[in-house]
Scaffold this active site. Structure first.
Site, PDB file in Angstrom:
ATOM      1  N   CYS A 290       0.845  -1.206   0.000  1.00 19.78           N
ATOM      2  CA  CYS A 290       0.000   0.000   0.000  1.00 19.78           C
ATOM      3  C   CYS A 290       0.874   1.246   0.000  1.00 19.78           C
ATOM      4  CB  CYS A 290      -0.864   0.042   1.258  1.00 19.78           C
ATOM      5  SG  CYS A 290      -2.046  -1.305   1.356  1.00 19.78           S
TER       6      CYS A 290
ATOM      7  N   CYS B  84      -2.788  -7.931   7.287  1.00 21.53           N
ATOM      8  CA  CYS B  84      -2.876  -7.023   6.154  1.00 21.53           C
ATOM      9  C   CYS B  84      -4.301  -6.489   6.093  1.00 21.53           C
ATOM     10  CB  CYS B  84      -2.515  -7.782   4.878  1.00 21.53           C
ATOM     11  SG  CYS B  84      -2.884  -6.869   3.378  1.00 21.53           S
TER      12      CYS B  84
ATOM     13  N   GLN C 177     -10.991 -10.474 -11.656  1.00 18.62           N
ATOM     14  CA  GLN C 177     -10.791  -9.160 -11.026  1.00 18.62           C
ATOM     15  C   GLN C 177     -10.679  -9.310  -9.506  1.00 18.62           C
ATOM     16  OE1 GLN C 177     -10.317  -6.341 -12.629  1.00 18.62           O
ATOM     17  NE2 GLN C 177     -11.119  -6.688 -14.684  1.00 18.62           N
TER      18      GLN C 177
ATOM     19  N   TYR D  51      -9.377  -9.522 -24.644  1.00 21.69           N
ATOM     20  CA  TYR D  51      -8.756  -9.742 -23.325  1.00 21.69           C
ATOM     21  C   TYR D  51      -9.876 -10.056 -22.324  1.00 21.69           C
ATOM     22  CZ  TYR D  51      -5.169  -6.936 -25.732  1.00 21.69           C
ATOM     23  OH  TYR D  51      -4.270  -6.418 -26.634  1.00 21.69           O
TER      24      TYR D  51
ATOM     25  N   CYS E 247      -6.019  -0.928 -16.235  1.00 16.06           N
ATOM     26  CA  CYS E 247      -5.518  -0.861 -14.854  1.00 16.06           C
ATOM     27  C   CYS E 247      -4.194  -0.091 -14.820  1.00 16.06           C
ATOM     28  CB  CYS E 247      -5.356  -2.263 -14.272  1.00 16.06           C
ATOM     29  SG  CYS E 247      -4.278  -3.306 -15.255  1.00 16.06           S
TER      30      CYS E 247
HETATM   31  C1  LIG Z   1      -6.932  -7.308 -17.101  1.00 15.48           C
HETATM   32  S1  LIG Z   1      -7.421  -8.940 -17.542  1.00 15.48           S
HETATM   33  C2  LIG Z   1      -9.112  -8.660 -17.997  1.00 15.48           C
HETATM   34  C3  LIG Z   1      -9.978  -9.866 -18.029  1.00 15.48           C
HETATM   35  C4  LIG Z   1     -11.500  -9.615 -18.073  1.00 15.48           C
HETATM   36  N1  LIG Z   1     -11.858  -8.594 -19.023  1.00 15.48           N
HETATM   37  C5  LIG Z   1     -12.041  -9.310 -16.693  1.00 15.48           C
HETATM   38  O1  LIG Z   1     -12.579  -8.219 -16.475  1.00 15.48           O
HETATM   39  O2  LIG Z   1     -11.925 -10.184 -15.806  1.00 15.48           O
HETATM   40  C6  LIG Z   1      -6.543  -9.178 -19.041  1.00 15.48           C
HETATM   41  C7  LIG Z   1      -6.770 -10.525 -19.679  1.00 15.48           C
HETATM   42  O3  LIG Z   1      -6.056 -10.511 -20.926  1.00 15.48           O
HETATM   43  C8  LIG Z   1      -5.441 -11.768 -21.127  1.00 15.48           C
HETATM   44  N2  LIG Z   1      -4.319 -11.515 -22.062  1.00 15.48           N
HETATM   45  C9  LIG Z   1      -3.083 -11.042 -21.788  1.00 15.48           C
HETATM   46  N3  LIG Z   1      -2.376 -10.852 -22.912  1.00 15.48           N
HETATM   47  C10 LIG Z   1      -3.194 -11.197 -23.939  1.00 15.48           C
HETATM   48  C11 LIG Z   1      -3.049 -11.202 -25.343  1.00 15.48           C
HETATM   49  N4  LIG Z   1      -1.903 -10.824 -25.923  1.00 15.48           N
HETATM   50  N5  LIG Z   1      -4.082 -11.611 -26.106  1.00 15.48           N
HETATM   51  C12 LIG Z   1      -5.243 -12.016 -25.523  1.00 15.48           C
HETATM   52  N6  LIG Z   1      -5.448 -12.022 -24.199  1.00 15.48           N
HETATM   53  C13 LIG Z   1      -4.444 -11.625 -23.407  1.00 15.48           C
HETATM   54  C14 LIG Z   1      -5.062 -12.223 -19.736  1.00 15.48           C
HETATM   55  O4  LIG Z   1      -4.913 -13.614 -19.674  1.00 15.48           O
HETATM   56  C15 LIG Z   1      -6.256 -11.721 -18.918  1.00 15.48           C
HETATM   57  O5  LIG Z   1      -7.252 -12.697 -18.835  1.00 15.48           O
END
Ligand SMILES: C[S@@+](CC[C@H](N)C(=O)[O-])C[C@H]1O[C@@H](n2cnc3c(N)ncnc32)[C@H](O)[C@@H]1O
Length: 451
Positions: free
Chosen positions: A84, A161, A285, A314, A408
């Site tokens: 933190c 924590c 998340q 993603y 993020c």
């Molecule tokens: C920030 S998370 C978001 C997941 C989802 N939208 C959620 O809200 O739970 C990013 C996701 O992208 C995937 N990822 C990372 N690099 C990637 C890529 N090059 N192509 C496709 N997916 C990818 C990760 O495995 C992960 O599941």
């Protein structure tokens, strides 16, 4: 600029700004100095500890005039633990700090000044994380566990924590006791010797269930059955125990081979009325209460119509894909992790949603295969490094009319917004959502429209 500052000099300063990682910024003869734990508006004596070419670092010696937004951190580890970094701010200040960061980063990097909503905060900004990866370390014969000290690989031995569930701290204490009493070796990154590396804990808020993944450097864990039995007796809500073997120092800790040693390799949860299954390698998340609010904002900005085709790039285990599929005509999810795609398909089936399909692979490659599809809205939610250039190039060539970007990391969000605005996308609105209270991490959802 000629540097006049000397290491160890003490100066009286006023803090005029904050850095992205919540350090106070003051200027000495125009030269910026960054000071941990100092707040904007405060006056203080500082000692210069390091002088670089264009900026310096200082340490607080004495606060002369305190900010009305300063708070005594509730955590005893705050000054040492790297977990933190904003606990010395009131929650009100944390929220306005995040909104300001989004505004300034978009202005400086993307050269845009869209409408930025107030940060959506939590009623209780503590004990919110449903996941923690906690490394172990052995120092002077004692097993320790906790997050790393800022910018080091040295573990801060955590007593408690305040951002993870209280049960996680108890499980970690139990594991430490077991490894200590049974003389089980702890992995040392330097010598690459030892067995136990870390534990990953995940909690389902809806079902109050816990999934535990032990990360080991070697596959044999002495006293394994005794540990499993002891854990289940003491923590009956543990529903899954997975052993993950990873002897590599580089890359993600949860890599390599894994074996389920108790229960299933799955955690179930319920989010905004949908049921989800999440394998230990799948992304989920970390703040479930705020995730529901984040997705609600994404939906408000995207406004999917009943005939719309939406791509959720993603997509993880489909936690945004399914709510969008309820509103849109068809949704295509793209995700690189095989286990997550399997979970996403199972989650669609379990929730009786049949207007979705999931494509496994790298988003940059998969999106190109959709070049002849009509896509009305693209949702992107990439990892911290943002979208790959090839992915954005494909999106720009396809001229998708609306993009909802969930991020993020506001720096990569702004970098990508800059690229997209160069291709005629207008940044309409951004909403910071506080997914990570007590830390300087910022989640943002942003709407871009093709002009
Ligand atoms: C920030 S998370 C978001 C997941 C989802 N939208 C959620 O809200 O739970 C990013 C996701 O992208 C995937 N990822 C990372 N690099 C990637 C890529 N090059 N192509 C496709 N997916 C990818 C990760 O495995 C992960 O599941």
């Amino acid at each position: 600029m000629k540097v006049l500052l000397q290491k160890n000099d003490v100066h009286e300063v006023e803090f005029v700004d904050m850095t992205h990682d919540a350090k106070g910024v003051c200027k000495i003869d125009g030269f910026p100095v960054f000071v941990k734990d100092a707040l904007k508006g405060e006056k203080a004596l500082i000692r210069v500890v390091k002088v670089n070419k264009n900026f310096a670092f200082g340490r607080l010696v004495e606060i002369k005039e305190e900010s009305p937004f300063r708070k005594i951190p509730i955590c005893e580890h705050f000054s040492t633990c790297g977990g933190c970094d904003t606990m010395h701010m009131s929650y009100e200040m944390q929220l306005s700090f995040k909104r300001h960061r989004v505004k300034e980063t978009l202005r400086k990097i993307a050269h845009v000044e869209p409408q930025i909503q107030r940060t959506i905060g939590m009623e209780n900004p503590f004990y919110y994380r449903n996941k923690a990866i906690i490394p172990f370390e052995k120092r002077k014969g004692r097993v320790m566990a906790g997050f790393y000290k800022n910018r080091t690989r040295e573990v801060v031995d955590l007593k408690r924590c305040h951002i993870i569930p209280k049960s996680f701290s108890e499980i970690v204490r139990y594991l430490k006791g077991h490894f200590q009493n049974r003389g089980i070796s702890v992995y040392d990154e330097e010598t690459q010797d030892g067995c136990v590396r870390a534990v990953m804990l995940r909690q389902s808020l809806a079902y109050d269930e816990i999934a535990l993944t032990l990360v080991l450097a070697e596959s044999r864990l002495p006293y394994k059955d005794e540990l499993v039995e002891g854990l289940l007796k003491r923590f009956p809500n543990i529903v899954s125990i997975v052993k993950n073997v990873n002897a590599k120092n580089a890359g993600s800790l949860i890599e390599g081979k894994s074996r389920t040693i108790y229960g299933k390799d799955l955690l179930r949860d319920r989010l905004s009325g949908f049921e989800y299954r999440i394998a230990h390698k799948s992304f989920y998340q970390v703040n479930p209460l705020q995730t529901a609010r984040l997705y609600k904002e994404a939906m408000r900005l995207a406004k999917p119509g009943p005939e719309d085709v939406v791509v959720d790039a993603y997509c993880g285990v489909g936690t945004m894909t399914l709510p969008f599929a309820q509103r849109a005509g068809r949704v295509i999810g793209i995700e690189s992790v095989k286990e997550a795609v399997k979970n996403a398909q199972e989650n669609a089936d379990e929730n009786d949603i049949d207007n979705v399909e999931f494509l496994q692979g790298d988003a940059a490659e998969v999106i190109q295969k959709l070049e002849h599809e009509r896509i009305d809205t693209l949702i992107v939610d990439p990892p911290r490094k943002g979208c790959e250039k090839a992915f954005l190039q494909a999106v720009m060539a396809m001229e998708i009319p609306r993009i909802v970007y969930v991020s993020c990391n506001v720096s990569t969000l702004a970098r990508d917004a800059n690229i997209l605005s160069g291709a005629g996308y207008e940044v309409k609105e951004a909403v910071p959502v506080d997914m990570f209270p007590q830390t300087s991490h910022i989640e943002t959802v942003m709407l871009l429209e093709k002009q």
